[in-house]
Design an enzyme around this catalytic site. Sequence first.
Site, PDB file in Angstrom:
ATOM      1  N   GLY A   9      30.474  26.433  96.468  1.00 21.37           N
ATOM      2  CA  GLY A   9      31.090  27.671  96.440  1.00 21.37           C
ATOM      3  C   GLY A   9      32.530  27.804  96.119  1.00 21.37           C
ATOM      4  O   GLY A   9      33.259  28.642  96.459  1.00 21.37           O
ATOM      5  N   GLY A  12      34.739  30.449  94.384  1.00 22.50           N
ATOM      6  CA  GLY A  12      34.814  32.017  94.793  1.00 22.50           C
ATOM      7  C   GLY A  12      36.102  32.542  95.197  1.00 22.50           C
ATOM      8  O   GLY A  12      36.897  31.533  95.403  1.00 22.50           O
ATOM      9  N   GLN A  13      36.051  33.600  95.954  1.00 28.79           N
ATOM     10  CA  GLN A  13      37.246  34.234  96.477  1.00 28.79           C
ATOM     11  C   GLN A  13      37.815  33.216  97.402  1.00 28.79           C
ATOM     12  O   GLN A  13      39.057  33.128  97.384  1.00 28.79           O
ATOM     13  CB  GLN A  13      36.839  35.646  96.793  1.00 28.79           C
ATOM     14  N   ILE A  36      28.162  26.434  90.819  1.00 30.07           N
ATOM     15  CA  ILE A  36      27.025  26.117  90.169  1.00 30.07           C
ATOM     16  C   ILE A  36      27.557  25.844  88.810  1.00 30.07           C
ATOM     17  O   ILE A  36      26.550  25.311  87.888  1.00 30.07           O
ATOM     18  CB  ILE A  36      26.385  27.566  90.363  1.00 30.07           C
ATOM     19  N   ARG A  37      28.631  26.199  88.360  1.00 33.71           N
ATOM     20  CA  ARG A  37      29.129  25.912  86.982  1.00 33.71           C
ATOM     21  C   ARG A  37      30.794  25.435  87.066  1.00 33.71           C
ATOM     22  O   ARG A  37      31.374  25.531  88.105  1.00 33.71           O
ATOM     23  CB  ARG A  37      28.895  26.976  85.972  1.00 33.71           C
ATOM     24  N   TYR A 143      22.535  41.800 102.637  1.00 30.21           N
ATOM     25  CA  TYR A 143      23.740  40.550 102.810  1.00 30.21           C
ATOM     26  C   TYR A 143      23.829  40.429 104.521  1.00 30.21           C
ATOM     27  O   TYR A 143      24.132  39.515 105.141  1.00 30.21           O
ATOM     28  CB  TYR A 143      25.189  41.134 102.235  1.00 30.21           C
ATOM     29  N   LYS A 147      23.220  37.337 106.844  1.00 28.28           N
ATOM     30  CA  LYS A 147      24.162  36.967 107.776  1.00 28.28           C
ATOM     31  C   LYS A 147      23.949  36.803 109.358  1.00 28.28           C
ATOM     32  O   LYS A 147      23.976  35.853 109.937  1.00 28.28           O
ATOM     33  CB  LYS A 147      25.601  37.695 107.482  1.00 28.28           C
TER      34      LYS A 147
END
Length: 312
Positions: A9, A12-13, A36-37, A143, A147
């Site tokens: 990941g 991401g941010q 993922i890409r 979410y 978590k």
Amino acid sequence: MNPKILIIGACGQIGTELTQKLRKLYGTENVVASDIRKLNTDVVNSGPFEVVNALDFNQIEHLVEVHKITDIYLMAALLSATAEKNPAFAWDLNMNSLFHVLNLAKAKKIQKVFWPSSIAVFGPTTPKENTPQYTVMEPSTVYGISKQAGERWCEYYHNIYGVDVRSIRYPGLISWSTPPGGGTTDYAVDIFYKAIADKKYECFLSAETKMPMMYMDDAIEATINIMKAPAEDIKIHSSYNLAAMSFTPTQIAAEIKKHIPEFEITYNPDFRQKIADSWPASIDDAEARKDWGWQHTFDLESMTKDMLEHLG
């Protein structure tokens, strides 16, 4: 010996800035970014990058073997607001990616795991001010549920299998280098982009919604420091509370107006208001400060100045 790190990941941010910081710290060749890409970004172009599906155990295991990985930072997740639109996929991604990584550590294929939790583990019944490390946790979002379950599994894998897993409960994170990514606290990122471009912003939360926040520089520092800490200093294997500042949309708007006097904010709360109302207003992170020396650097004033300098 430098660790050999895999970040899942990485686009991401948090992953974006974490990858760059770890590469500076341990050497580009020792930090493998994956997502993922394959996007045309600095993270992809500045060092080793692999395309990986976080839900595919065999792909992750293959990367661990090929690159002789010792530490995994699992940053892939569906965030709060996005997860509410696709609950089944959010649960699948957030939980099964964690199991894959914990099972690699259990099998002694890797030495150490970082997994991010969130203030979303708390719920409407949690004490709102100075939320303690140990308290009522009844999350009301997909979410948050994922978590909270993840924290229990991290603790279980540590207690039963001796897995060295480390985690922090991130508050809302604010960064200039990556655009908002579908979180409820993302108004505090978006507001800066709109302030510079349009001199106005319509906020999806109400004026006095107070939430715990942190500048990305501090979050990255905390992430790296908890992983560098000696194992005996890590006393909590579910997840540590982490705090820096708390503010409302009114307060951040007032701070921006000091730099952009013509800036105006309006309010039009949507479905994310209910999510925000279920979260704490401020966090007690005394355990992290005591156990592994956590200290934040940025407050609302210094963060606002830094954000506008970088974006402007």
